[in-house]
Scaffold this motif. Sequence first.
Motif: not given
Length: 389
Positions: A341, A347, A350-351, A364-365, A367, A372, A374, A380-382
């Motif tokens: 992102l 950003v 994707e969101f 979820y996103v 990357s 974070d 979110s 958002h998660k790694n």
Amino acid sequence: MIIREKWLKKIRPFYESELIKVIIGIRRCGKSVVLKQIYDEIQTDSEHKIYINFEDLQFSSITNEKELYNHIKNLIADEKKYYLFFDEIQIIQDFEKAINSFRLLNTSIFITGSNAKLLSGELATLLAGRYVSFRIQPFSFAESLEIQQIKQADNNAFMDYIRWGGMPQRFVLKGEDELRIFLSDLYDSIVLKDVISRYKIQNIDLLNRIVAYLSINISQIFSGTSIVNFLKSEKRDCSKESLYNYISYIANSCIINRVSRYDIQGKKTLSTLEKFYLTDISFARLHSQKIDIGASIENIVYNELISRGYEVKIGVLPNKEIDFIAQKGNELEYYQVTYLLATDETVQREFGAYDSVKDNYPKYVLSLDDFDFSQKGIIHKNVIKWLLG
């Protein structure tokens, strides 16, 4: 060797069941290991466990259903329950007739095969409602760390997985030359045994070009017209009908997975413009040295969702697309997958894909970012942490 608990826990409830346990998957993904681990877990004496690998030369005299039936019948000596394990059973002509006969005995039956159409045709007709199937995947990222005894995952380990995938045998090899030779030999064996021989393919060059096209265009919307035009530019004539036949053969060999698109607002599955993902990301290395990290991560996330038991589709909205809709029973989750992102535009893209999705299911996103991002209830998660979660 690692215990493939992810798959064993799915199959374990059926060990004593009369249902035939069908295990399918691409060649050398670990089906035989899972079968042997099941064999070891079954609590009975060895005389009541019969294991046959039909690629083993010692069983080459068994070629059809009658020979298989007679061989097994001669080994059954009493009324106690027998556990039958048949590895790569598709080699046996009309094997489904023998399997159906074994059901009449006091048996629990496990079979494996390297073709997704193992459950088609007469087997499905004879055994309708009498089998349960499991599709084994190559090692997940988590399993790749376990086999390499890596305690702390990092980006280097993940990039190694993106490059060379999770086919189990690759973890005993060292150096790029060995890995490329292994992948090339594996690909040849799959194409030779599961496509060319099975379907009597004459135009092998065309088949390879179609596989190459699909491999280097993972995560892209598939258009039969565009591929036919591409092949024509390569001086290879191919009708749409032939193209779709070839793709069906390739998918049946478990090299690729076909993923349908789903109209979220219209609530219907679309019959055109699907996507394809590789069963193991390493096959992309056979056809291109260039690595599309974003597409590779998307492919890995798709495979992980499948291995977690989700049914996966591509989400379609007006002028937008959601990478994955993952459903398991009443559980539904949405996923957007990207490399980084890195910009405000990324950003927002994707969101913003979720702007028209008004339900309350998790969104979820994923990357490779550690920070974070979110926002607005979207998580958002790694991606590495998600894969290991």
